[in-house]
Design a protein around this motif. Structure first.
Motif, PDB file in Angstrom:
ATOM      1  N   PRO A  14       0.833  -1.205   0.000  1.00  0.00           N
ATOM      2  CA  PRO A  14       0.000   0.000   0.000  1.00  0.00           C
ATOM      3  C   PRO A  14       0.866   1.253   0.000  1.00  0.00           C
ATOM      4  N   PRO A  15       0.362   2.341  -0.568  1.00  0.00           N
ATOM      5  CA  PRO A  15       1.149   3.580  -0.611  1.00  0.00           C
ATOM      6  C   PRO A  15       1.369   4.136   0.789  1.00  0.00           C
ATOM      7  N   PRO A  16       2.336   5.030   0.936  1.00  0.00           N
ATOM      8  CA  PRO A  16       2.590   5.633   2.246  1.00  0.00           C
ATOM      9  C   PRO A  16       1.326   6.300   2.798  1.00  0.00           C
ATOM     10  N   VAL A  17       1.148   6.198   4.096  1.00  0.00           N
ATOM     11  CA  VAL A  17      -0.024   6.763   4.764  1.00  0.00           C
ATOM     12  C   VAL A  17      -0.039   8.282   4.569  1.00  0.00           C
ATOM     13  N   GLY A  18      -1.224   8.794   4.252  1.00  0.00           N
ATOM     14  CA  GLY A  18      -1.377  10.239   4.106  1.00  0.00           C
ATOM     15  C   GLY A  18      -0.976  10.770   2.736  1.00  0.00           C
ATOM     16  N   ARG A  30       7.663  16.761  -7.414  1.00  0.00           N
ATOM     17  CA  ARG A  30       8.261  17.631  -6.392  1.00  0.00           C
ATOM     18  C   ARG A  30       9.148  16.822  -5.446  1.00  0.00           C
ATOM     19  N   ILE A  31      10.054  17.512  -4.797  1.00  0.00           N
ATOM     20  CA  ILE A  31      10.828  16.892  -3.720  1.00  0.00           C
ATOM     21  C   ILE A  31       9.841  16.535  -2.614  1.00  0.00           C
ATOM     22  N   GLY A  32       9.928  15.321  -2.101  1.00  0.00           N
ATOM     23  CA  GLY A  32       9.014  14.842  -1.071  1.00  0.00           C
ATOM     24  C   GLY A  32       7.970  13.881  -1.603  1.00  0.00           C
ATOM     25  N   ASP A  33       7.793  13.822  -2.931  1.00  0.00           N
ATOM     26  CA  ASP A  33       6.871  12.851  -3.521  1.00  0.00           C
ATOM     27  C   ASP A  33       7.460  11.450  -3.385  1.00  0.00           C
ATOM     28  N   PHE A  34       6.593  10.442  -3.424  1.00  0.00           N
ATOM     29  CA  PHE A  34       7.013   9.046  -3.378  1.00  0.00           C
ATOM     30  C   PHE A  34       6.773   8.397  -4.732  1.00  0.00           C
ATOM     31  N   ILE A  35       7.683   7.495  -5.126  1.00  0.00           N
ATOM     32  CA  ILE A  35       7.552   6.733  -6.366  1.00  0.00           C
ATOM     33  C   ILE A  35       7.820   5.272  -6.037  1.00  0.00           C
ATOM     34  N   LEU A  37       9.389   1.959  -6.714  1.00  0.00           N
ATOM     35  CA  LEU A  37      10.525   1.427  -7.461  1.00  0.00           C
ATOM     36  C   LEU A  37      10.953   0.104  -6.849  1.00  0.00           C
ATOM     37  N   ASP A  38      10.989  -0.924  -7.647  1.00  0.00           N
ATOM     38  CA  ASP A  38      11.415  -2.251  -7.186  1.00  0.00           C
ATOM     39  C   ASP A  38      10.620  -2.722  -5.968  1.00  0.00           C
ATOM     40  N   GLY A  39       9.313  -2.440  -5.955  1.00  0.00           N
ATOM     41  CA  GLY A  39       8.449  -2.915  -4.890  1.00  0.00           C
ATOM     42  C   GLY A  39       8.467  -2.099  -3.620  1.00  0.00           C
ATOM     43  N   GLN A  40       9.225  -0.980  -3.603  1.00  0.00           N
ATOM     44  CA  GLN A  40       9.288  -0.133  -2.413  1.00  0.00           C
ATOM     45  C   GLN A  40       9.038   1.313  -2.812  1.00  0.00           C
ATOM     46  N   TYR A  41       8.393   2.049  -1.921  1.00  0.00           N
ATOM     47  CA  TYR A  41       8.143   3.461  -2.173  1.00  0.00           C
ATOM     48  C   TYR A  41       9.380   4.259  -1.767  1.00  0.00           C
ATOM     49  N   GLN A  42       9.907   5.002  -2.699  1.00  0.00           N
ATOM     50  CA  GLN A  42      11.100   5.814  -2.465  1.00  0.00           C
ATOM     51  C   GLN A  42      10.703   7.283  -2.474  1.00  0.00           C
ATOM     52  N   ARG A  43      11.217   8.051  -1.526  1.00  0.00           N
ATOM     53  CA  ARG A  43      10.927   9.491  -1.453  1.00  0.00           C
ATOM     54  C   ARG A  43      11.962  10.264  -2.263  1.00  0.00           C
ATOM     55  N   VAL A  44      11.489  11.187  -3.087  1.00  0.00           N
ATOM     56  CA  VAL A  44      12.382  12.031  -3.883  1.00  0.00           C
ATOM     57  C   VAL A  44      13.099  12.984  -2.930  1.00  0.00           C
ATOM     58  N   GLN A  45      14.437  12.876  -2.867  1.00  0.00           N
ATOM     59  CA  GLN A  45      15.246  13.712  -1.983  1.00  0.00           C
ATOM     60  C   GLN A  45      15.755  14.972  -2.689  1.00  0.00           C
ATOM     61  N   ASP A  46      16.017  14.836  -3.986  1.00  0.00           N
ATOM     62  CA  ASP A  46      16.558  15.941  -4.777  1.00  0.00           C
ATOM     63  C   ASP A  46      16.271  15.633  -6.237  1.00  0.00           C
ATOM     64  N   MET A  47      16.334  16.631  -7.085  1.00  0.00           N
ATOM     65  CA  MET A  47      16.153  16.386  -8.513  1.00  0.00           C
ATOM     66  C   MET A  47      16.890  17.435  -9.318  1.00  0.00           C
ATOM     67  N   ARG A  48      17.194  17.050 -10.545  1.00  0.00           N
ATOM     68  CA  ARG A  48      17.914  17.912 -11.483  1.00  0.00           C
ATOM     69  C   ARG A  48      17.250  17.807 -12.843  1.00  0.00           C
ATOM     70  N   ALA A  71       5.424  10.276 -17.989  1.00  0.00           N
ATOM     71  CA  ALA A  71       4.528  10.354 -16.843  1.00  0.00           C
ATOM     72  C   ALA A  71       4.459   9.014 -16.116  1.00  0.00           C
ATOM     73  N   ARG A  72       4.359   9.081 -14.798  1.00  0.00           N
ATOM     74  CA  ARG A  72       4.192   7.884 -13.976  1.00  0.00           C
ATOM     75  C   ARG A  72       3.475   8.268 -12.687  1.00  0.00           C
ATOM     76  N   THR A  73       2.980   7.278 -11.996  1.00  0.00           N
ATOM     77  CA  THR A  73       2.221   7.540 -10.777  1.00  0.00           C
ATOM     78  C   THR A  73       3.173   7.930  -9.658  1.00  0.00           C
ATOM     79  N   THR A  74       2.890   9.067  -9.051  1.00  0.00           N
ATOM     80  CA  THR A  74       3.640   9.517  -7.879  1.00  0.00           C
ATOM     81  C   THR A  74       2.652   9.713  -6.744  1.00  0.00           C
ATOM     82  N   TYR A  75       3.131   9.579  -5.547  1.00  0.00           N
ATOM     83  CA  TYR A  75       2.290   9.693  -4.357  1.00  0.00           C
ATOM     84  C   TYR A  75       2.756  10.911  -3.579  1.00  0.00           C
TER      85      TYR A  75
END
Length: 81
Positions: A14-18, A30-35, A37-48, A71-75
């Motif tokens: 299930p996606p992260p709560v909230g 945005r920074i702070g979104d979750f994606i 990847l490989d069965g785990q939700y990863q939080r975007v820490q930085d982007m370029r 485009a892809r699903t982000t939480y």
């Protein structure tokens, strides 16, 4: 060999709560979104930017960067008012 199909969907954690999931283009991430990847939700820490405004290089805490080209699903965490 023939492989029998089951009616069960592969389990996705299930996606992260909230958070709420929406399909977004690279320009809307945005920074702070979750994606997922490989069965785990990863939080975007930085982007370029990746050479064009339509591509982003997303950086995560314990994973190699991801070049987001389409485009892809982000939480995104729900905003409180």
């Amino acid at each position: 060999m023939y492989e029998r199909k089951t009616k069960e969907q592969p389990s996705i954690s299930p996606p992260p709560v909230g958070t709420v999931g929406v399909t977004r283009p690279p320009t809307d991430v945005r920074i702070g979104d979750f994606i997922l990847l490989d069965g785990q939700y990863q939080r975007v820490q930085d982007m370029r930017s990746a050479g064009t405004s339509a591509h982003r290089v997303l950086h995560f805490a314990r994973r190699t960067p991801l070049i987001m080209r389409e485009a892809r699903t982000t939480y995104r965490p729900l905003e409180r008012r």
